[in-house]
Write a protein that holds these residues in place. Structure first.
Motif, short mmCIF file in Angstrom:
data_model
loop_
_atom_site.label_atom_id
_atom_site.label_comp_id
_atom_site.label_asym_id
_atom_site.label_seq_id
_atom_site.Cartn_x
_atom_site.Cartn_y
_atom_site.Cartn_z
N ASN A 13 11.46 4.22 14.14
CA ASN A 13 12.17 3.02 14.60
C ASN A 13 11.46 1.75 14.15
O ASN A 13 12.10 0.72 13.99
N ASN A 14 10.18 1.80 13.95
CA ASN A 14 9.43 0.61 13.58
C ASN A 14 9.75 0.13 12.18
O ASN A 14 9.60 -1.05 11.89
N ILE A 15 10.16 1.01 11.30
CA ILE A 15 10.52 0.61 9.95
C ILE A 15 11.71 -0.34 10.02
O ILE A 15 11.76 -1.34 9.34
N LYS A 16 12.66 -0.04 10.87
CA LYS A 16 13.87 -0.84 10.99
C LYS A 16 13.57 -2.23 11.53
O LYS A 16 14.26 -3.18 11.21
N VAL A 17 12.59 -2.35 12.40
CA VAL A 17 12.27 -3.66 12.97
C VAL A 17 11.16 -4.38 12.21
O VAL A 17 10.72 -5.44 12.63
N LYS A 18 10.71 -3.81 11.14
CA LYS A 18 9.73 -4.45 10.26
C LYS A 18 8.44 -4.82 10.99
O LYS A 18 8.10 -5.98 11.13
N THR A 19 7.76 -3.82 11.42
CA THR A 19 6.49 -4.01 12.12
C THR A 19 5.52 -4.79 11.25
O THR A 19 5.30 -4.46 10.09
N THR A 20 4.93 -5.84 11.83
CA THR A 20 3.95 -6.65 11.10
C THR A 20 2.53 -6.41 11.59
O THR A 20 1.58 -6.78 10.91
N GLY A 21 2.38 -5.80 12.76
CA GLY A 21 1.05 -5.56 13.31
C GLY A 21 0.96 -4.21 13.98
O GLY A 21 1.90 -3.75 14.63
N LEU A 22 -0.17 -3.56 13.78
CA LEU A 22 -0.43 -2.25 14.36
C LEU A 22 -1.68 -2.36 15.23
O LEU A 22 -2.71 -2.84 14.78
N VAL A 23 -1.56 -1.95 16.48
CA VAL A 23 -2.68 -1.97 17.42
C VAL A 23 -3.11 -0.53 17.65
O VAL A 23 -2.31 0.30 18.10
N ILE A 24 -4.34 -0.22 17.30
CA ILE A 24 -4.87 1.14 17.39
C ILE A 24 -5.98 1.18 18.42
O ILE A 24 -6.94 0.41 18.35
N LEU A 25 -5.85 2.07 19.39
CA LEU A 25 -6.93 2.31 20.35
C LEU A 25 -7.82 3.40 19.78
O LEU A 25 -7.36 4.51 19.50
N ILE A 26 -9.08 3.09 19.59
CA ILE A 26 -10.01 4.00 18.93
C ILE A 26 -10.75 4.84 19.97
O ILE A 26 -11.45 4.31 20.83
N GLY A 27 -10.57 6.15 19.87
CA GLY A 27 -11.29 7.10 20.70
C GLY A 27 -12.22 7.91 19.84
O GLY A 27 -12.57 7.52 18.72
N THR A 28 -12.61 9.07 20.33
CA THR A 28 -13.56 9.90 19.58
C THR A 28 -12.88 10.95 18.71
O THR A 28 -13.55 11.73 18.05
N SER A 29 -11.56 10.97 18.69
CA SER A 29 -10.81 11.87 17.82
C SER A 29 -10.09 11.04 16.76
O SER A 29 -9.04 10.45 17.02
N PRO A 30 -10.65 10.96 15.56
CA PRO A 30 -10.13 10.02 14.56
C PRO A 30 -8.86 10.45 13.83
O PRO A 30 -8.16 9.61 13.28
N ILE A 31 -8.53 11.72 13.82
CA ILE A 31 -7.40 12.19 13.01
C ILE A 31 -6.06 11.59 13.42
O ILE A 31 -5.32 11.11 12.56
N PRO A 32 -5.70 11.55 14.70
CA PRO A 32 -4.41 10.93 15.05
C PRO A 32 -4.31 9.47 14.61
O PRO A 32 -3.27 9.04 14.10
N ASN A 33 -5.37 8.71 14.80
CA ASN A 33 -5.35 7.31 14.37
C ASN A 33 -5.21 7.18 12.87
O ASN A 33 -4.49 6.32 12.37
N SER A 34 -5.88 8.03 12.13
CA SER A 34 -5.79 8.02 10.68
C SER A 34 -4.37 8.33 10.22
O SER A 34 -3.81 7.64 9.36
N ASN A 35 -3.77 9.34 10.81
CA ASN A 35 -2.40 9.72 10.42
C ASN A 35 -1.40 8.62 10.71
O ASN A 35 -0.55 8.30 9.87
N VAL A 36 -1.49 8.02 11.87
CA VAL A 36 -0.56 6.95 12.24
C VAL A 36 -0.75 5.73 11.35
O VAL A 36 0.22 5.13 10.87
N THR A 37 -2.00 5.37 11.10
CA THR A 37 -2.27 4.20 10.26
C THR A 37 -1.74 4.41 8.85
O THR A 37 -1.10 3.52 8.28
N LYS A 38 -1.97 5.58 8.28
CA LYS A 38 -1.45 5.87 6.94
C LYS A 38 0.07 5.85 6.92
O LYS A 38 0.68 5.33 5.99
N TYR A 39 0.68 6.40 7.96
CA TYR A 39 2.14 6.40 8.05
C TYR A 39 2.67 4.97 8.02
O TYR A 39 3.60 4.65 7.27
N PHE A 40 2.08 4.09 8.82
CA PHE A 40 2.56 2.71 8.87
C PHE A 40 2.27 1.97 7.57
O PHE A 40 3.10 1.18 7.13
N CYS A 41 1.14 2.22 6.95
CA CYS A 41 0.84 1.59 5.66
C CYS A 41 1.83 2.05 4.59
O CYS A 41 2.22 1.28 3.72
N ASP A 42 2.25 3.30 4.66
CA ASP A 42 3.20 3.84 3.69
C ASP A 42 4.62 3.34 3.91
O ASP A 42 5.37 3.14 2.95
#
Length: 142
Positions: A13-42
């Motif tokens: 849904n964020n593609i349709k609304v043209k997301t300009t900012g991504l807020v990431i909460l950093i925990g000790t498990s980096p893989i979910p954050n990495s996947n989401v960040t790459k998805y949004f960058c793509d």
């Protein structure tokens, strides 16, 4: 200002609304954050900034800044300078008021900025999720 806060499971849904900012909460498990960040960058051509909210080390919590730094390095290696990164330290990840205060001090946005945000709350603590959502809703919701 536009504030978009949606479940990560409905990120398309964020593609349709043209997301300009991504807020990431950093925990000790980096893989979910990495996947989401790459998805949004793509997928979000309008993505300009990523806020990485991490914990600082003290007697009650571990530091997660190294995970934020690793994520930043990975994204820069793949996407160059597509987005700006901003690091937001949290002193007490178990105290909603302290988190809200840290966000108020460190999140630099002008009220006039036209921004659509996605909050990815899969990392960090539950308290960080609630405080970040409350902060963003209060500061940026129309």
């Amino acid at each position: 200002n536009t504030l978009i806060l949606v479940n990560t499971n409905t990120a398309e849904n964020n593609i349709k609304v043209k997301t300009t900012g991504l807020v990431i909460l950093i925990g000790t498990s980096p893989i979910p954050n990495s996947n989401v960040t790459k998805y949004f960058c793509d997928t979000c051509v309008s993505l300009k900034r990523i806020w990485l909210i991490y914990s600082i080390e003290n007697e009650n919590q571990k530091a997660t800044v190294k995970y934020a730094e690793i994520l930043t390095k990975q994204i820069k290696e793949i996407y160059n300078d597509k987005v700006q990164f901003e690091f937001i330290p949290i002193k007490d990840v178990g105290n909603e008021l302290a988190i809200f205060e840290d966000l108020s001090i460190n999140v630099k946005l002008e009220p006039s900025e036209d921004i659509s945000l996605h909050l990815n709350y899969t990392g960090g603590t539950k308290c960080m999720s609630v405080a970040a959502y409350s902060f963003l809703k209060e500061k940026f919701a129309n």
